[in-house]
Design a protein around this motif. Structure first.
Motif, short mmCIF file in Angstrom:
data_model
loop_
_atom_site.label_atom_id
_atom_site.label_comp_id
_atom_site.label_asym_id
_atom_site.label_seq_id
_atom_site.Cartn_x
_atom_site.Cartn_y
_atom_site.Cartn_z
N PRO A 1 15.29 78.87 57.53
CA PRO A 1 16.87 79.89 58.51
C PRO A 1 17.46 79.64 57.77
N TYR A 2 18.61 80.37 57.43
CA TYR A 2 19.91 80.50 56.96
C TYR A 2 20.74 79.17 57.82
N LYS A 3 21.47 78.74 56.25
CA LYS A 3 22.61 77.35 56.81
C LYS A 3 23.74 78.66 56.63
N LEU A 4 24.27 77.91 57.45
CA LEU A 4 26.22 78.84 57.64
C LEU A 4 26.82 78.62 56.17
N SER A 5 26.98 76.44 56.38
CA SER A 5 27.84 76.40 54.96
C SER A 5 27.22 76.61 53.54
N GLU A 6 25.73 76.79 53.74
CA GLU A 6 24.85 76.47 52.35
C GLU A 6 24.45 78.17 52.06
N ASP A 7 23.96 78.98 52.38
CA ASP A 7 23.83 80.54 52.13
C ASP A 7 24.39 81.02 51.79
N TYR A 8 25.61 80.92 50.83
CA TYR A 8 26.36 81.89 50.68
C TYR A 8 27.55 81.97 49.42
N SER A 9 28.20 83.02 48.62
CA SER A 9 28.20 82.39 47.89
C SER A 9 30.37 82.55 47.50
N GLY A 10 31.32 81.72 47.43
CA GLY A 10 32.42 82.00 46.97
C GLY A 10 32.48 81.04 47.38
N SER B 1 35.80 74.05 46.40
CA SER B 1 35.17 74.76 45.08
C SER B 1 34.80 75.55 45.10
N ILE B 2 34.23 76.52 43.99
CA ILE B 2 33.94 77.59 44.41
C ILE B 2 32.62 77.71 43.91
N LYS B 3 31.58 78.88 44.59
CA LYS B 3 30.01 79.35 44.04
C LYS B 3 30.33 80.43 43.74
N SER B 4 29.98 81.21 41.96
CA SER B 4 29.68 82.04 42.03
C SER B 4 28.39 82.78 42.35
N LEU B 5 28.45 83.54 41.95
CA LEU B 5 27.58 84.52 42.61
C LEU B 5 25.98 83.79 41.17
N PRO B 6 24.71 84.11 41.93
CA PRO B 6 23.95 83.49 40.84
C PRO B 6 23.51 84.77 39.79
N LYS B 7 23.27 83.69 38.69
CA LYS B 7 23.50 84.48 37.81
C LYS B 7 22.15 86.01 37.28
N ASP B 8 20.99 85.35 38.26
CA ASP B 8 20.24 86.49 38.81
C ASP B 8 19.70 86.89 39.92
N ILE B 9 20.04 88.46 40.38
CA ILE B 9 20.04 88.06 41.71
C ILE B 9 18.91 89.02 41.97
N VAL C 1 19.03 92.75 50.13
CA VAL C 1 20.33 93.13 50.58
C VAL C 1 21.41 92.19 50.17
N PHE C 2 22.82 92.52 49.26
CA PHE C 2 24.44 92.73 48.99
C PHE C 2 24.68 92.55 50.06
N TYR C 3 25.41 91.48 50.75
CA TYR C 3 26.10 91.61 52.25
C TYR C 3 27.81 91.15 51.26
N LEU C 4 28.88 92.08 51.34
CA LEU C 4 30.49 91.64 51.41
C LEU C 4 31.11 91.39 52.52
N THR C 5 31.06 90.44 52.22
CA THR C 5 32.18 89.55 53.27
C THR C 5 33.72 89.94 53.45
N ASP C 6 34.09 88.85 54.53
CA ASP C 6 35.61 88.93 53.87
C ASP C 6 36.45 88.27 52.43
N GLN C 7 36.73 89.44 51.30
CA GLN C 7 36.76 89.28 49.99
C GLN C 7 38.89 89.43 49.72
N TYR C 8 39.36 88.72 51.36
CA TYR C 8 40.70 88.63 50.76
C TYR C 8 40.87 87.78 50.96
#
Length: 184
Positions: free
Chosen positions: A69-78, A88-96, A101-108
């Motif tokens: 199952p997806y984990k709130l604190s781990e399964d995202y980049s940003g 810390s900053i977790k960039s998008l993976p090199k290989d996507i 699905v690419f879900y762009l949530t809050d970018q503010y």
């Protein structure tokens, strides 16, 4: 059949019917769906901007490529908040390529004031991290154009400040829309 036996049978049938949504959900098999979540506004460990998405994925029994199952604190980049004002900053993976699905949530973004334990109401502070970047959009665009069956979902604030105008235009083009600047 005695009255007590009938009552017991009806009570058991009633419990089976009333709990059937739970049991049917429980026996439903999990479905793999690889979702890349990009959330650049995570000032603290509530993860409020992508919390609802994770809840929906888990309750619809979607699992990631690890069959978990997806984990709130781990399964995202940003932006990744840590103890105190650390992050810390977790960039998008090199290989996507593996993502469906690419879900762009809050970018503010996250601002200096967001990281302080004692916040001053109404103070505008400098941005620490945020805004969609051209490298993010280019990587997602390349994958969308080179593969079929992929989905791009973006929340309205993907287009707003601090995302630069050229990046806003690129993501709006990918979504086939024109952003007029209105937000709600």
């Amino acid at each position: 059949m005695t009255k007590q036996t009938s009552l017991l049978v009806y009570a058991i049938l009633f419990l089976i019917v009333i709990t059937s949504p739970f049991w049917s959900w429980l026996i439903q098999p999990a479905k793999e769906l690889n979702v890349l979540i990009l959330d650049k506004t995570v000032p603290n460990q509530t993860y409020r901007e992508h919390k609802g998405l994770i809840w929906i994925l888990n309750n619809a029994k979607y699992v990631n490529d690890n069959q978990k199952p997806y984990k709130l604190s781990e399964d995202y980049s940003g932006f990744i908040p840590e103890a105190g004002e650390e992050y810390s900053i977790k960039s998008l993976p090199k290989d996507i390529r593996k993502y469906d699905v690419f879900y762009l949530t809050d970018q503010y973004g996250v601002y200096e004031e967001d990281l302080k334990t004692e916040k001053k109401a109404g103070e505008k502070s400098s941005i620490v991290y945020g805004g969609l970047e051209s490298s993010d959009v280019n990587k997602i665009e390349h994958e969308l154009l080179s593969s079929k069956g992929k989905t791009l979902i973006a929340e309205f604030n993907t287009f707003a400040s601090p995302t630069p105008d050229d990046v806003r235009d690129n993501i709006a083009n990918l979504l086939n829309l024109e952003w007029t600047g209105w937000i709600g």
